[in-house]
Scaffold this motif. Structure first.
Motif, PDB file in Angstrom:
ATOM      1  N   CYS A   1      47.111  33.082  47.947  1.00 49.15           N
ATOM      2  CA  CYS A   1      48.498  33.090  47.469  1.00 49.15           C
ATOM      3  C   CYS A   1      48.943  31.663  47.186  1.00 49.15           C
ATOM      4  CB  CYS A   1      49.431  33.687  48.520  1.00 49.15           C
ATOM      5  SG  CYS A   1      49.074  35.380  48.979  1.00 49.15           S
TER       6      CYS A   1
ATOM      7  N   VAL B   1      47.155  35.698  43.973  1.00 48.81           N
ATOM      8  CA  VAL B   1      48.500  36.274  44.018  1.00 48.81           C
ATOM      9  C   VAL B   1      49.562  35.187  43.896  1.00 48.81           C
ATOM     10  CG1 VAL B   1      50.153  37.527  45.462  1.00 48.81           C
ATOM     11  CG2 VAL B   1      47.753  38.224  45.433  1.00 48.81           C
TER      12      VAL B   1
ATOM     13  N   LEU C   1      52.969  34.516  45.066  1.00 47.04           N
ATOM     14  CA  LEU C   1      53.821  35.060  46.126  1.00 47.04           C
ATOM     15  C   LEU C   1      55.255  35.285  45.657  1.00 47.04           C
ATOM     16  CD1 LEU C   1      53.786  34.131  49.846  1.00 47.04           C
ATOM     17  CD2 LEU C   1      55.954  33.995  48.623  1.00 47.04           C
TER      18      LEU C   1
END
Length: 365
Positions: free
Chosen positions: A44, A203, A205
């Motif tokens: 992330c 990812v 976040l």
């Protein structure tokens, strides 16, 4: 107002001072060492606009999901903001372990205890050969027989300068946002852990909430696989134009080899695009990624799947209780912090209705 004051408590409460444990080869921070070596790694990155509330909501949802029983999670911060998020990551880690411990106690004494937390995922032992593999993060702790009965991943954080000390893209643009600089970090990071994980997930976040395992619905799980999704652009009238859809960089997952090849190709494509533009700060991450997935040479080296299925927005859900129906949610209106606070309030109102959660999150209920 009462609930908002308690949310401010999440921001201000300090975690007791803890001696720093390095995560990997003298770098990074190990927030929690998992109970076993995992097959998957979630990376992330935290963009410049991420707030403490964003991180808190993300972690509370992630820790409740089955995903944490299968994946390690790693954060990449801007070096200037790493300390800001240190407290909230440690705090959410402690709350999760408290929740899991209480679940075990209640589960043994009363199987019918009403809870919105399904801790069974964390009680399952992995296959024997995986149990015997050494966790790559941090130093090995002594024999912890109680913890080995559980299954949850490690939580790690790195400053961006640890992987990209020279800010390598700064020679091609005036300002390098975290959304682009992260690709310069992946080359070193994924190279160092290349033999440790089968699956990797990238990812954003700020954009995404993880509630389950998106790989669970995937049939082809080859090492070269990459799974992407698109998002429609808006025309001048504010309506969606599916014909001009771009590939979303918010969540990318697949086989470790495929993600590593994508990361290397993205870095090269970012540099190439920046050199072609007269305006040095006009490079769009989604634009570069959309160009790359049309590159025939790149496509020969990976097994790419792009889905046009729209990921629902968290703000559109009628109730927090329906979260269990999804594996991934888009935050929506991500530039408005009050929207994220509203989502956190809605989620906490739901979980605090259960006795188990009200004991663990008593300061926020």
């Amino acid at each position: 107002m009462h609930r908002r004051r308690k949310l401010a408590f999440i921001k201000l409460r300090k975690h007791p001072l803890t001696e720093k444990s390095f995560a990997l080869q003298g770098m990074g921070t190990l927030y929690r060492r998992g109970t076993r070596s995992m097959h998957g790694l979630i990376i992330c990155h935290l963009t410049e606009s991420v707030t403490v509330n964003d991180v808190s909501l993300f972690l509370r949802l992630f820790f409740r999901s089955s995903l944490y029983s299968k994946f390690d999670i790693l954060f990449i911060f801007n070096s200037s903001s790493a300390l800001v998020f240190d407290n909230v990551i440690r705090r959410e880690n402690d709350l999760f372990l408290n929740l899991l411990t209480r679940f075990k106690q209640l589960n043994r004494s009363d199987e019918n205890v009403k809870s919105s937390f399904d801790g069974v995922h964390f009680m399952k032992l992995r296959e024997k050969e995986k149990e015997s593999e050494e966790i790559i993060w941090g130093k090995r702790v002594g024999n912890v027989s109680e913890l080995t009965r559980l299954s949850y991943g490690s939580v790690i954080g790195f400053e961006v300068d640890e992987f990209d000390s020279e800010n390598s893209l700064s020679g091609f643009m005036d300002h390098v946002p975290m959304s682009l600089r992260r690709w310069a970090c992946y080359t070193m990071l994924l190279g160092r852990v290349r033999r440790s994980f089968k699956y990797t997930m990238l990812v954003d976040l700020k954009e995404v909430l993880l509630l389950g395992d998106p790989l669970g619905r995937v049939n082809n799980k080859s090492p070269e696989s990459i799974y992407l999704s698109t998002f429609p652009t808006l025309n001048k009238h504010g309506k969606r134009n599916s014909e001009l859809s771009q590939v979303s960089p918010s969540i990318i997952f697949g086989g470790a080899r495929g993600i590593r090849r994508l990361s290397n190709a993205m870095l090269i494509e970012i540099v190439r695009t920046a050199m072609q533009r007269k305006r040095k700060n006009s490079v769009s991450e989604s634009g570069v990624l959309s160009q790359l997935v049309k590159n025939e040479y790149f496509l020969k080296n990976v097994k790419l799947t792009v889905t046009t299925e729209l990921t629902p927005e968290a703000s559109s859900l009628n109730s927090a209780g329906s979260l269990s129906n999804y594996t991934v949610l888009r935050r929506g209106n991500n530039n408005i912090d009050m929207v994220q606070i509203h989502l956190l309030i809605k989620f906490m109102k739901h979980v605090c209705s259960f006795p188990l959660h009200s004991l663990v999150y008593n300061n926020d209920c």
